[in-house]
Enzyme design. Structure first.
Site, PDB file in Angstrom:
ATOM      1  N   ASN A  44      33.214  -0.553  51.035  1.00 34.30           N
ATOM      2  CA  ASN A  44      33.564  -1.964  51.225  1.00 34.30           C
ATOM      3  C   ASN A  44      34.762  -2.099  52.156  1.00 34.30           C
ATOM      4  O   ASN A  44      35.687  -1.287  52.136  1.00 34.30           O
ATOM      5  CB  ASN A  44      33.790  -2.680  49.884  1.00 34.30           C
ATOM      6  CG  ASN A  44      34.826  -2.059  48.994  1.00 34.30           C
ATOM      7  OD1 ASN A  44      35.016  -0.843  49.000  1.00 34.30           O
ATOM      8  ND2 ASN A  44      35.523  -2.871  48.225  1.00 34.30           N
ATOM      9  N   GLU A  57      27.330  -1.487  50.259  1.00 34.62           N
ATOM     10  CA  GLU A  57      25.886  -1.326  50.454  1.00 34.62           C
ATOM     11  C   GLU A  57      25.442  -1.892  51.791  1.00 34.62           C
ATOM     12  O   GLU A  57      24.592  -1.344  52.479  1.00 34.62           O
ATOM     13  CB  GLU A  57      25.101  -2.059  49.351  1.00 34.62           C
ATOM     14  CG  GLU A  57      25.411  -1.620  47.948  1.00 34.62           C
ATOM     15  CD  GLU A  57      26.543  -2.401  47.322  1.00 34.62           C
ATOM     16  OE1 GLU A  57      27.597  -2.563  47.965  1.00 34.62           O
ATOM     17  OE2 GLU A  57      26.382  -2.836  46.174  1.00 34.62           O
TER      18      GLU A  57
HETATM   19  N1  THU Z   1      31.634  -5.050  46.414  1.00 37.15           N
HETATM   20  C1  THU Z   1      30.802  -4.130  46.986  1.00 37.15           C
HETATM   21  O1  THU Z   1      31.210  -3.404  47.901  1.00 37.15           O
HETATM   22  N2  THU Z   1      29.531  -4.034  46.515  1.00 37.15           N
HETATM   23  C2  THU Z   1      29.006  -4.800  45.523  1.00 37.15           C
HETATM   24  O2  THU Z   1      27.827  -4.679  45.184  1.00 37.15           O
HETATM   25  C3  THU Z   1      29.844  -5.789  44.847  1.00 37.15           C
HETATM   26  C4  THU Z   1      31.241  -5.931  45.342  1.00 37.15           C
HETATM   27  C5  THU Z   1      33.001  -5.172  46.920  1.00 37.15           C
HETATM   28  C6  THU Z   1      33.321  -6.475  47.605  1.00 37.15           C
HETATM   29  C7  THU Z   1      34.817  -6.546  47.461  1.00 37.15           C
HETATM   30  O3  THU Z   1      35.422  -5.799  48.497  1.00 37.15           O
HETATM   31  C8  THU Z   1      35.082  -5.843  46.141  1.00 37.15           C
HETATM   32  O4  THU Z   1      33.916  -5.072  45.868  1.00 37.15           O
HETATM   33  C9  THU Z   1      35.390  -6.754  44.986  1.00 37.15           C
HETATM   34  O5  THU Z   1      34.399  -7.664  44.780  1.00 37.15           O
END
Ligand code: THU
Length: 143
Positions: A44, A57
């Site tokens: 992320n 993802e």
């Molecule tokens: N996040 C992801 O990378 N994947 C997910 O399926 C849900 C949330 C990230 C987004 C943000 O940077 C952090 O997790 C908190 O929501």
């Protein structure tokens, strides 16, 4: 879990090292496997303007599609932690990522298997994206 899935989970854990999550402190890693064995990772990436942040993802799947548009995605593993890789926390795919992954599942006409961690550290395996997002907008995914 089979050895291939364990390997993908291991690579997803490694990918959390590259997360840029100064705001949420939630480090997410994704690892996906293409049909020819190519591995793609994503993490992320957050932004001071929060909505511009990107889930692990989606980083992984967009990377795969932009580098290897003709190669099918076989499976994707997703993991997350708040402090260290040793203390994974449950993290299932958000609705936005399900919709994005569904696009590629429809396009390739082959299921993408999902591996993620549910409550109490239990591994969840889903056979396809459409199983997590039925009755979607684009009926062409009914392959
Ligand atoms: N996040 C992801 O990378 N994947 C997910 O399926 C849900 C949330 C990230 C987004 C943000 O940077 C952090 O997790 C908190 O929501």
């Amino acid at each position: 879990m089979d050895s291939e899935s364990r390997y993908l989970v291991h690579k997803a854990k490694e990918a959390t090292d590259y997360a840029y999550a100064p705001y949420s402190k939630f480090h997410v890693g994704a690892a996906l496997l293409l049909e020819d064995g190519t591995l793609i990772i994503g993490s992320n990436q957050e932004n001071a303007s929060y909505p511009l942040s990107m889930c692990a993802e989606r980083v992984a799947v967009y990377s795969a599609s932009s580098q290897y548009p003709a190669k099918k995605i076989q499976k994707i593993a997703v993991v997350a932690h708040k402090k260290t890789k040793k203390d994974l926390v449950p993290a299932t795919l958000c609705g936005g990522c399900r919709q994005v992954l569904l696009e590629y599942e429809s396009k390739q006409k082959q299921a993408i298997e999902l591996i993620m961690m549910g409550a109490k550290g239990k591994w969840i395996k889903c056979p396809s994206v459409v199983s997590l997002l039925p009755f979607d907008f684009d009926k062409s995914n009914l392959f």
